[in-house]
Every structure is written in structure tokens, then in C-alpha cells.
Write a protein that holds these residues in place. Structure first.
Motif, PDB file in Angstrom:
ATOM      1  N   LYS A 153      -2.689   8.434   5.873  1.00 27.81           N
ATOM      2  CA  LYS A 153      -3.951   7.671   5.931  1.00 27.81           C
ATOM      3  C   LYS A 153      -4.277   7.075   4.565  1.00 27.81           C
ATOM      4  CE  LYS A 153      -6.585   9.806   9.604  1.00 27.81           C
ATOM      5  NZ  LYS A 153      -7.538  10.866   9.849  1.00 27.81           N
ATOM      6  N   GLU A 154      -4.034   7.895   3.516  1.00 22.61           N
ATOM      7  CA  GLU A 154      -4.327   7.430   2.159  1.00 22.61           C
ATOM      8  C   GLU A 154      -3.400   6.262   1.795  1.00 22.61           C
ATOM      9  OE1 GLU A 154      -6.687   7.915   0.216  1.00 22.61           O
ATOM     10  OE2 GLU A 154      -5.920   7.134  -1.677  1.00 22.61           O
ATOM     11  N   ARG A 157      -4.696   3.239   3.432  1.00 23.21           N
ATOM     12  CA  ARG A 157      -5.925   2.806   2.741  1.00 23.21           C
ATOM     13  C   ARG A 157      -5.576   2.044   1.451  1.00 23.21           C
ATOM     14  NH1 ARG A 157      -9.934   3.908  -0.666  1.00 23.21           N
ATOM     15  NH2 ARG A 157      -8.748   5.421  -1.859  1.00 23.21           N
ATOM     16  N   LYS A 160      -4.154  -1.384   2.230  1.00 19.49           N
ATOM     17  CA  LYS A 160      -5.216  -2.331   2.616  1.00 19.49           C
ATOM     18  C   LYS A 160      -5.976  -2.804   1.386  1.00 19.49           C
ATOM     19  CE  LYS A 160      -6.337  -0.998   7.321  1.00 19.49           C
ATOM     20  NZ  LYS A 160      -7.202  -0.130   8.111  1.00 19.49           N
TER      21      LYS A 160
END
Ligand code: SF4
Ligand code: SF4
Length: 194
Positions: A153-154, A157, A160
């Protein structure tokens, strides 16, 4: 959280105050503990020693407590404290000096991510002849974080965030243009032993 400091164990030493006095144009010994530095610091909530306490302990020669405290790594070098000091003490400079001293002596850093970012940042400036490559810094630091704690997830992130910065022309893929005076920059790094 603030640690309570007692008089026990505080054995004054003159070595650290003398080194600071030799390094800074305004010696920290002119501090009269008005605490304006701490009152303006935006990061005291995350510090274990307030900025005025750092100056006080420096004057008492408490190197061990200072080199191992969280405060010097939490400090964001925003220079608010230095600007507010009525006696012109460069408190932010003292924080930086203590960081470099801790690294020189190999003291365990309570926030390794901050020390790593600090090192990567300086290395990037040195290799870039005085200019930072934000893209290379972000890539290197993200990989460091993922090695410490793999987290998909990191990673998404960060990708992005990188894309947003690139889209808004805040990141250059090819690095910044070269500066004049690269030899001077090299000489500064050599002089600083970095
Ligand atoms: S603002 Fe300056 S004089 Fe006041 S406590 Fe901080 S370092 Fe000392
Ligand atoms: S330079 Fe560091 S100690 Fe000074 S106000 Fe900013 S964060 Fe606080």
C-alpha cells in the motif's frame, strides 16, 4: 513526551561549551533561558528535550544526553527558534552541529529514517555538484523504507505521489541542470569532511 530532568547525574563539563563557542559566532553561553525558542518551535510535541533545554544541557557539557536524544533528529531546521532568540543564538545550527557530531561518533540514532534521509540528501547534493535530484532522492528513500518494512500500500501511495509531483512539474526525471562552480561545491564538501 518530555522527560523530567533532575540535578542528579548532571556533572558540568566545559569541553562541549568550548567547542560550541569556537564554532558559532554567538556562543550559546549568552542564553538567559527566556524560552522564546521553545515557545515558537512547531515540533515540541514530538521532542524529548525542548530547544531551550538543549542549549542548557549543551552549556553543562551533557554530550551523552544530547547526542542520543530524539530532539536533534525531530528538528526540521525551520530556524524559527534562531529567528526568535533575542540573543542571536543559532539554535537550529546547534541542532545540526549535534546531528553531525552524533553521526561522526557512530551514536545510535533514535529515528534511523531521519538520519538516512539526511545522508541521502547530502549525497545527492554532493553528486549533483550542488543541486538535488528529487527524483533520485525519492526513489532511493522509498526503497530504503520498503526494505525496512515491505508494504504494498505504501509503495502504491509513493508511486501516486511521485506521479502527482511529476504531473505538476515538481519533479525532473533527468535531474536538475548543472550549476557553475561545481569545483567550489566539491571543495566545500571536502572541507566539511562530508
Ligand atoms: S530564545 Fe535564546 S536566550 Fe531564550 S532560551 Fe532560547 S536560546 Fe536561550
Ligand atoms: S529549527 Fe528545529 S528546534 Fe528550531 S524551531 Fe525549527 S524545529 Fe524547532
Amino acid at each position: 513526551m518530555m522527560e523530567s530532568l533532575t540535578a542528579e547525574g548532571l556533572v558540568p563539563s566545559t569541553a562541549l561549551p568550548a567547542r560550541l563557542a569556537a564554532h558559532f559566532s554567538v556562543p550559546p553561553s549568552v542564553c538567559y533561558q527566556c524560552k522564546k525558542c521553545s515557545a515558537g518551535c512547531p515540533l515540541t510535541f514530538a521532542m524529548d528535550l525542548l530547544p531551550d533545554t538543549v542549549i542548557r544541557l549543551a552549556l553543562l557539557g551533557q554530550e551523552e544526553s544530547l547526542l542520543s536524544c530524539r530532539t536533534i533528529w525531530v528538528c526540521a531546521s525551520c530556524v524559527t527558534c534562531t529567528t526568535r532568540c533575542p540573543n542571536g543564538i543559532d539554535i537550529a545550527g546547534v541542532m545540526d552541529w549535534l546531528k553531525e557530531e552524533a553521526l561522526r561518533r557512530g551514536v545510535a540514532v533514535p529515528q534511523p529514517e531521519v538520519a538516512t534521509f539526511h545522508r541521502y540528501f547530502l549525497e545527492s547534493i554532493r553528486k549533483g555538484g550542488g543541486r538535488l535530484s528529487e527524483t533520485a532522492l525519492m526513489q532511493r528513500y522509498t526503497l530504503f523504507q520498503l526494505r525496512r518494512r515491505p508494504d504494498l500500500k505504501e509503495l502504491v501511495r509513493q508511486l501516486k505521489l511521485g506521479w502527482e509531483l511529476f504531473r505538476r512539474r515538481r519533479l525532473r526525471l533527468l535531474g536538475p541542470p548543472a550549476l557553475k562552480g561545481r569545483a567550489d561545491i566539491r571543495a566545500i564538501f571536502q572541507k566539511a569532511g562530508a
